[in-house]
Design an enzyme around this catalytic site. Structure first.
Site, PDB file in Angstrom:
ATOM      1  N   ARG A 123       0.842  -1.198   0.000  1.00 26.99           N
ATOM      2  CA  ARG A 123       0.000   0.000   0.000  1.00 26.99           C
ATOM      3  C   ARG A 123       0.878   1.250   0.000  1.00 26.99           C
ATOM      4  NH1 ARG A 123      -4.880   0.448   3.622  1.00 26.99           N
ATOM      5  NH2 ARG A 123      -3.483   0.357   5.410  1.00 26.99           N
ATOM      6  N   LYS A 188       3.767 -11.338   9.784  1.00 28.55           N
ATOM      7  CA  LYS A 188       3.000 -11.166   8.543  1.00 28.55           C
ATOM      8  C   LYS A 188       3.260 -12.315   7.563  1.00 28.55           C
ATOM      9  CE  LYS A 188       1.904  -7.434   5.376  1.00 28.55           C
ATOM     10  NZ  LYS A 188       1.852  -5.987   5.267  1.00 28.55           N
ATOM     11  N   ARG A 324      -2.053   0.060  14.098  1.00 26.88           N
ATOM     12  CA  ARG A 324      -0.975  -0.560  14.874  1.00 26.88           C
ATOM     13  C   ARG A 324      -1.481  -0.758  16.303  1.00 26.88           C
ATOM     14  NH1 ARG A 324       0.468  -1.179  10.575  1.00 26.88           N
ATOM     15  NH2 ARG A 324       2.344  -0.566   9.488  1.00 26.88           N
TER      16      ARG A 324
END
Ligand code: ATP
Length: 327
Positions: A123, A188, A324
């Site tokens: 992104r 991730k 976050r």
């Protein structure tokens, strides 16, 4: 085929192949093979053993993308929704490839896969690390009658498609970080990038890009500035078929696109919430140069995050917002 990729194709079985054998099949000299092997090691960061008298061998066998194997995993319904499936060896970005093609053909169900992306996108201009042969890079083009604003929940629906596919191949402990990142134990594992163009009342064209780490090595992922994980690490080296997983993801995504057009995100809200990593946790939302703290109270039917702050619950949309956990 570029001799480099032809060599990799032959070495993919993880066995020794002599320089002579490789030279003959690629139609180049043994010295040229040696140069290409060096390039594969340097440019693609792939580990290749070379043993005198035996030849060359990859330290890890590779399961390269195979159209027939991918298609055989897909449901017949999703196969009928697949308009085109392209598989590239190396490409700048699978999303960019479909965005380029959109000018001549916007038909829904065009998919683009690559063994490697040289400019994989995250992104807001961030990079998606995309080494050769060891992960999945998949983009899908879909034309919606809806306007872009009505598609704000689509990336959440797509995230669930990835979770379902991963669970089908036996991966558990998967979590989603709003709006669309897939984590395993807070590292991730996969990411999603949605690029939407269209008229405010529709139609809209969506290119949805997905990266899933299947076998990326520590050295290949060295530049990633946050904790990440690959399926090989999660399963302790037990290889999950890249082709099967690709077929499952593609199948689930094609179905999700079709269902989203009709029902939106509403039917998926409960399921999404089950995987939501930070539900009811203190979080910070970053957007532009600003940030705001609050408690994450779930998502609404448009895919907006409901932030509990200063005595009110305010919806935030995903496009430019990064979540976050509050330290
Ligand atoms: P957010 O979506 O909340 O803004 P993000 O920082 O993870 O979070 P994305 O655009 O989703 O941003 O993904 C790009 C980021 O993901 C990179 O900046 C890098 O930190 C990380 N990244 C890049 N390549 C990989 C990969 N192959 N596997 C895991 N993480 C990666």
């Amino acid at each position: 085929m570029n001799p480099r990729f032809s060599i990799i194709r032959q070495l993919a079985d993880g066995r020794f192949h002599s320089g002579e054998e490789l030279a003959e099949s690629c139609g180049i000299t043994r010295a040229a093979i040696w140069k290409q092997i060096k390039k594969i090691q340097e440019l693609l960061d792939m580990e290749i053993f070379s043993v005198r008298g035996k030849g060359y061998r990859l330290t890890q066998p590779l399961e390269l993308l195979d159209r027939d194997k991918i298609l055989s995993t897909m449901t017949s319904e999703s196969q009928t929704r697949l308009h085109k499936l392209e598989i590239h060896q190396s490409i700048e970005s699978t999303n960019a490839c479909l965005l380029d093609q959109m000018s001549s053909d916007r038909t829904s169900g065009q998919a683009c896969l690559a063994e490697q992306q040289t400019a994989g996108r995250g992104r807001r201009g961030r990079q998606w690390v995309s080494p050769f042969g060891s992960n999945i890079y998949l983009s899908l083009l879909w034309e919606f009658t809806l306007g872009p604003a009505q598609l704000s929940g689509l990336s959440l629906a797509a995230g669930l498609s990835i979770v379902r596919s991963l669970e089908t191949v036996g991966i558990s402990e998967i979590g989603l970080k709003w709006p669309n990142d897939v984590y395993w134990r807070e590292r991730k594992l996969a990411g999603l990038l949605l690029e939407v163009t269209g008229e405010s009342d529709g139609p809209s064209s969506v290119v949805l890009g997905i990266g899933i780490n299947t076998g990326m090595t520590a050295s290949q992922g060295e530049s990633i500035d946050q904790p990440w994980v690959s399926l090989r690490e999660i399963t302790g080296g037990n290889n999950i078929s890249r082709n099967r997983l690709t077929g499952l993801v593609l199948s689930n995504l094609l179905q999700a696109m079709h269902e989203f057009e009709q029902d939106g995100l509403q039917p998926l809200l409960n399921e999404w919430q089950r995987y939501d990593l930070y539900h009811n946790c203190p979080v910070t939302l970053h957007y532009g140069k600003r940030s705001i703290n609050g408690v994450h109270r779930g998502i609404d039917a448009t895919g907006a995050l409901l932030l509990d702050h200063d005595g009110e619950i305010e919806p935030f949309h995903g496009g430019e917002v990064s979540l976050r956990p509050t330290a």
